[in-house]
Write an enzyme that holds these catalytic residues in place. Structure first.
Site, mmCIF file in Angstrom:
data_model
loop_
_atom_site.group_PDB
_atom_site.id
_atom_site.type_symbol
_atom_site.label_atom_id
_atom_site.label_comp_id
_atom_site.label_asym_id
_atom_site.label_seq_id
_atom_site.Cartn_x
_atom_site.Cartn_y
_atom_site.Cartn_z
ATOM 1 N N SER A 174 130.798 50.644 51.305
ATOM 2 C CA SER A 174 130.672 49.243 51.709
ATOM 3 C C SER A 174 131.842 48.836 52.595
ATOM 4 O O SER A 174 132.825 49.560 52.726
ATOM 5 C CB SER A 174 130.643 48.352 50.477
ATOM 6 N N LYS A 175 131.705 47.655 53.152
ATOM 7 C CA LYS A 175 132.754 47.086 53.990
ATOM 8 C C LYS A 175 134.058 46.970 53.181
ATOM 9 O O LYS A 175 135.137 47.242 53.689
ATOM 10 C CB LYS A 175 132.260 45.704 54.433
ATOM 11 N N ARG A 176 133.895 46.589 51.929
ATOM 12 C CA ARG A 176 135.077 46.436 51.054
ATOM 13 C C ARG A 176 135.830 47.750 50.868
ATOM 14 O O ARG A 176 137.048 47.758 50.780
ATOM 15 C CB ARG A 176 134.634 45.937 49.675
#
Ligand code: GLU
Length: 502
Positions: A262-264
């Site tokens: 994910s982006k995180r």
């Protein structure tokens, strides 16, 4: 249907393309080119609430940057356009109406409030509400209501959706090029919405109508779409169309732990998850990756060549790629490996080319004259590239080629700078002054001869000399540095250093 292979990449312009999406595009492209087929870009923008300005341009830029060439798409005319679903919206409704006429779909008038009520009611009883064969008769739709009632509601402009009527008690046989045969019991499926109350088709309807009209032969997409396969197959069957072949690619997994990248994960681990920068998120391009390196590591996320080969040009990928060697299980993302790939591509890259990129980064650094001297930059790069992952590492690794040291590594000074060091360095300066043919080998010979002749320990000369020239004990072969910065600058550094350290 044409026999020519036609695949499509069908992103929704809801934000920047994640590298998982880019990998989907790449695999489609490789598959198409391998089979002399066509790669179509179709923008699936029927969900107006999720539309993001600039996302389509971003997708096109990202594909271009990677060398993934679109044969037909919003900016490349073809015979199956338009290639934006928002420009095709007049097409879809008739298909939904056709299914209603044939008893394979129906109007549903249930309000969002009613449906919500049913959902909560089921939840309270520990059940899940599914709109399908098992309760559709009790809801407000053209199956349960009389023909007159339905007519009246339609004429009264009552909002409705069109739902697919999933036939119960069937075992669907689905086929996936990567996962093999899959069986699904239709009793567990819901009656999916095909057409929404806002007059737009849902993803499902638009997607299969377009795949059919665009004569797509293979649908290659992410695993997250596998649950839609049953509906899509039922829709093809309902229309009497031959379905394309399907291949669902494995997810790209987080570097550690469970779940998809994910982006995180990128924010936490300090690595990009987007090909190009988007708002505050840095992209692979801006982080200094070569597109060839990105394509290479992406190709190996979920596909294996069946050999030990690690480096692939786009041409090699095209000739080697096949769905038969795409794995079923998720592909673990390894940020260190991506850097390693870039390092390898940097080593292989022509130094003159690298010098051009490096000179751009140097534009606002000191010593402008040297910054633009491509021959000089090329030589600097040949000495330091071994340790660099990115062009942007060159400055950190080689700033002393451009600027005279103004401070000296304290620890090293303490250890290396002795009482008689200044005198010895003066001698070295004299030798350097006297050298006519100023090249690395010659400088080395002369200084080393003098050291041997005077029976001095090498370290006593070499370490302080490096400190004066570089400001530190690091860097490539010292005499290569001395040759490159030249006689005058070397003498200047020795003089300045001696007085600074006095
Ligand atoms: N629009 C879908 C997406 O955003 C396409 C899925 C498919 O390829 O069918 O990924």
């Amino acid at each position: 249907m044409s026999s020519k292979v036609r695949v499509r990449f069908a992103p929704s312009p809801t934000g920047p393309l994640h590298i998982g999406g880019l990998r989907t595009a790449l695999f489609n492209y490789l598959f198409a080119k391998k089979h002399n087929g066509e790669f179509v870009l179709r923008i699936e923008d029927t969900d107006q609430n999720r539309f993001v300005e600039g996302a389509e341009a971003y997708i096109i830029d990202a594909l271009n940057w990677c060398g993934i060439t679109v044969d037909e798409g919003p900016t490349v005319p073809g015979s199956f356009g338009p290639y934006r679903q928002s420009e095709r919206k007049h097409l879809y409704k008739n298909y939904a109406l056709q299914l209603i006429d044939e008893g394979k779909a129906y109007y549903a008038f249930d309000t969002p409030e009613t449906l919500d009520h049913h959902r909560k009611d089921h939840e309270a009883k520990g059940k899940t509400f599914i709109y399908n064969w098992h309760n559709r008769e009790k809801l407000a739709n053209s199956i349960s209501l009389s023909a007159d009632d339905v007519q009246a509601r339609l004429e009264g402009n009552e909002p409705y959706v069109i739902r697919f009527k999933t036939e119960p008690d069937k075992i669907l046989q689905l086929s996936d090029q990567i996962r093999g045969e899959i069986k699904i019991d239709t009793n567990i499926l819901d009656d999916k919405i095909l057409f929404k109350s806002d007059g737009m088709p849902t993803y499902h309807l638009a997607n299969i109508v377009d795949d059919h009209l665009m004569e797509i032969t293979h649908v290659i997409r992410g695993e997250e779409w596998l649950p839609s396969l049953a509906l899509h197959q039922m829709l093809y069957d309902a229309f009497g169309w031959t379905a394309p072949k399907f291949a669902h690619l494995p997810l790209i997994m987080k570097p550690v732990g469970k779940g998809k990248l994910s982006k995180r994960d990128g924010e936490k681990g300090g690595f990009p998850v987007f090909p190009l920068s988007w708002n505050e998120s840095i992209g692979y391009r801006e982080a200094g990756y070569f597109p060839e390196a990105v394509v290479n590591f992406l190709a190996l996320l979920g596909w294996n060549p069946g050999t030990e080969q690690e480096f692939f040009s786009m041409e090699e990928l095209i000739s080697e790629f096949g769905l038969d060697r795409v794995n079923k299980s998720g592909a673990r993302f390894d940020p260190d490996k991506t850097k390693w790939y870039n390092h390898q591509y940097l080593l292989q890259r022509d130094n003159q080319k690298l010098a051009k990129s490096f000179s751009k980064l140097l534009e606002n650094k000191s010593n402008a004259e040297k910054n633009q001297d491509l021959a000089f930059l090329t030589q600097v790069i040949s000495l330091i590239k071994e340790r660099a992952d990115f062009v942007s590492d060159f400055w950190e690794l080689g700033h002393y080629f451009f600027e005279t040291p103004t401070h000296y590594n304290e620890k090293a000074v303490k250890k290396q700078w002795k009482e008689n060091t200044a005198d010895l360095m003066q001698k070295v300066a004299e030798i350097i002054t006297s050298i006519q043919d100023f090249n690395s080998g010659n400088i080395e010979d002369q200084i080393k001869n003098w050291i041997t002749h005077n029976e001095l320990p090498f370290g006593k000369i070499m370490a302080p000399l490096r400190l004066l020239i570089v400001g530190d004990l690091k860097g490539p072969h010292l005499f290569d540095i001395i040759e490159l910065i030249g006689k005058d600058e070397s003498l200047n550094r020795i003089e300045r250093g001696i007085s600074a350290l006095a």
